[in-house]
Design a protein around this motif. Sequence first.
Motif, PDB file in Angstrom:
ATOM      1  N   CYS A  11      -6.790   4.986   0.496  1.00 14.35           N
ATOM      2  CA  CYS A  11      -6.822   5.636  -0.852  1.00 14.35           C
ATOM      3  C   CYS A  11      -7.924   6.812  -0.862  1.00 14.35           C
ATOM      4  N   CYS A  17      -0.362   9.568  -7.337  1.00  9.73           N
ATOM      5  CA  CYS A  17       0.834   8.318  -7.792  1.00  9.73           C
ATOM      6  C   CYS A  17       0.927   8.299  -9.355  1.00  9.73           C
ATOM      7  N   VAL A  46      -5.134   4.401 -11.025  1.00  9.81           N
ATOM      8  CA  VAL A  46      -6.474   4.585  -9.911  1.00  9.81           C
ATOM      9  C   VAL A  46      -7.778   3.997 -10.550  1.00  9.81           C
ATOM     10  N   ALA A  55      -5.022   1.579  -6.174  1.00 10.32           N
ATOM     11  CA  ALA A  55      -4.068   2.075  -7.274  1.00 10.32           C
ATOM     12  C   ALA A  55      -3.467   0.497  -7.751  1.00 10.32           C
ATOM     13  N   CYS A 128       5.533   6.545  -6.905  1.00 11.48           N
ATOM     14  CA  CYS A 128       4.180   6.551  -6.493  1.00 11.48           C
ATOM     15  C   CYS A 128       3.912   6.347  -5.003  1.00 11.48           C
ATOM     16  N   VAL A 129       4.946   5.547  -4.233  1.00 12.55           N
ATOM     17  CA  VAL A 129       4.639   5.364  -3.033  1.00 12.55           C
ATOM     18  C   VAL A 129       5.251   6.640  -2.092  1.00 12.55           C
ATOM     19  N   CYS A 132       2.619   9.220  -2.058  1.00 16.93           N
ATOM     20  CA  CYS A 132       1.163   9.011  -1.761  1.00 16.93           C
ATOM     21  C   CYS A 132       0.933   9.699  -0.239  1.00 16.93           C
ATOM     22  N   ASN A 134      -1.219   9.350   1.888  1.00 13.59           N
ATOM     23  CA  ASN A 134      -2.004   8.649   3.001  1.00 13.59           C
ATOM     24  C   ASN A 134      -1.414   7.208   2.984  1.00 13.59           C
ATOM     25  N   ASN A 135      -0.360   6.826   2.671  1.00 14.68           N
ATOM     26  CA  ASN A 135       0.088   5.501   2.804  1.00 14.68           C
ATOM     27  C   ASN A 135      -0.971   4.533   2.069  1.00 14.68           C
TER      28      ASN A 135
END
Lengths: 142, 415
Positions: A11, A17, A46, A55, A128-129, A132, A134-135
């Motif tokens: 994160c 997100c 977050v 998050a 949100c996913v 994102c 950076n996974n």
Amino acid sequence: MKRIFVNEEWCLGCHLCEYNCAFANSGMKNMALALKGKKIFPKIHVYGNDKINFAVSCRHCEDPLCVKACISGALHIKDGRVCIDKTKCVGCYSCIMVCPYGSLSVGETGVASKCELCLDNACGSPACVKGCPNNAIVYEER
Amino acid sequence: MKQYVIIGNGIAAAGCIEGIRKTDNDTPITVISGEKYPVYCRPLISYYLQGKTALEKMDYRNKTFYADNGCNVIYGKTAEKIDPEDHTVLLSDGKNIPYTKLLVAAGSSPFVPHFDGIETVEKKFSFMTLDDTLSLEKAICKNSKVLIIGAGLIGLKCAEGLKDRVGKITVCDLAKNVLSSILDDDTAPAVQAHLEQNGIEFFMSDSVKSFDGNVALMQSGKQVDFDVLVTAVGVRPNTALISGIGGEVNRGIVVDTKMQTSVPDIYAAGDCSEGYDLSVDKNRVLALLPNAYMGGFTAGVNMAGGNKEFDNAIPMNSIGFMEIHIMTAGNYIAEKDGGTVFCKKTENDIRKFFVKEDELKGYILVGNVLGGGIYTYLIREKIPISTLDFENLQNDPNFFAFSEEIRRKKFGGVV
Ligand SMILES: Cc1cc2nc3c(=O)[nH]c(=O)nc-3n(C[C@H](O)[C@H](O)[C@H](O)COP(=O)(O)OP(=O)(O)OC[C@H]3O[C@@H](n4cnc5c(N)ncnc54)[C@H](O)[C@@H]3O)c2cc1C
Ligand code: SF4
């Protein structure tokens, strides 16, 4: 059932997100019109400092305390998801009082607000996913 | 024939139905409902008066709830007597209903103390049921002067519900603080002041000595003119069905952590029962909705042959009054009883924490209540606070105060 899981080591603390959540649930087509200059009410938040971030959104617990505590019958389980009928909620925050993850928040109108995995909005899976970079949050079966 | 019977049709009954059906999908359930409505959300009666909900939104479950769960509901009749030998319940219409396992979920009744001259008061109400609410609604108009006896949760919720619909509201209570069951000297005055700013008049440490028609003579000697009276001084658990057959009854019907009473095959849950309260480590009546649901659910699972315990009940309240939010839980252990009390006050916010022996025992939040569930979790799970950044957590309830390993467990797996 697929849920959202957190990889805190990835994160960045960028808060994207939160914006994607607020946009997906705004019902609007244009992100700038939906969010610019407005206070946002995301269902994911977050936390952390300048080094560690993560998050938090609804865990969709198998045995959700919020549903048991809800005084209005607004919170209910739909195919494994914890969902809220906003027209029933009266904003007592009993759900917030029992959620051990601090997942629920308060929406623009003062009623409780929570993640429903974007399955009922136009996004179709958690915005949100999807957004994102950076996974750091993933949507999968575990 | 095997049959589950539930006396009462409130939240505990709904929890029991869902608990039974987690375990047993077939055996019929009969529900004896003193009130003539499907289970509704009792706490919403004040929101109804306020216009924040509507009658059709107050159902606790959807329209097909009883049918989906194989329940037969007998409306408008009450259980008069239990025969524990025969395993039958006698109804007010003379019928006997046989049970295999029985849940008493009879709730509580408003306690109405005697006042001299009360018979001269024409419009007087309790504030407990939908029918109370509908009759109260009929009795008020926009010029009504309402006197509410009792500044507890129910009295003040009633005041909030009526506020924009009547001319004047006066609340009196023998206690010195409003909401004395959940607030203390540090927090009650702020809430009272907020309500006063919203036009509610208070007579605290005072109550009615006698009535003469539409005038209440107070113990302090003052007089209050009113035309509608609401008494909300407290509720009493409905225990007679169990005390009547020699079952163990204290303030409420005594149950163990499986919600079983001292009488075989009879369970009790909700406002009528007195179960284990983790925060004081003994049995106590906790007349709260989440407690009613969880107790009822636990009873249901056990009645159907499953195995469930309800051993972490604590008092907890989340409630708002005219835009001020209050969240409280647990036991407020004072310094003199070995507790350490942390209190932070800002202009719009009070946060108070009660710690003893490395555990959070209770908290009071007035104002910002977001994330309060994390504090409730600390209490119910007895988390050692020395393992946390408690200083940070007091201002900002989130999992940053916990270890990385705990975060990985909580947010990386199914919970
Ligand atoms: C105005 C108000 C506001 C509230 N606000 C909150 C809140 O914000 N948060 C919270 O946690 N709690 C709140 N509560 C408390 C909460 O409503 C109760 O704790 C909860 O409803 C208890 O559920 P129960 O099933 O035990 O009892 P009840 O809901 O009272 O149900 C019991 C039922 O049994 C019936 N009955 C009784 N005896 C018999 C008999 N012999 N035969 C057949 N039927 C019988 C009664 O008619 C009643 O309908 C509030 C209560 C009131 C009155
Ligand atoms: S805030 Fe709304 S959803 Fe949460 S417990 Fe209260 S009524 Fe239910």
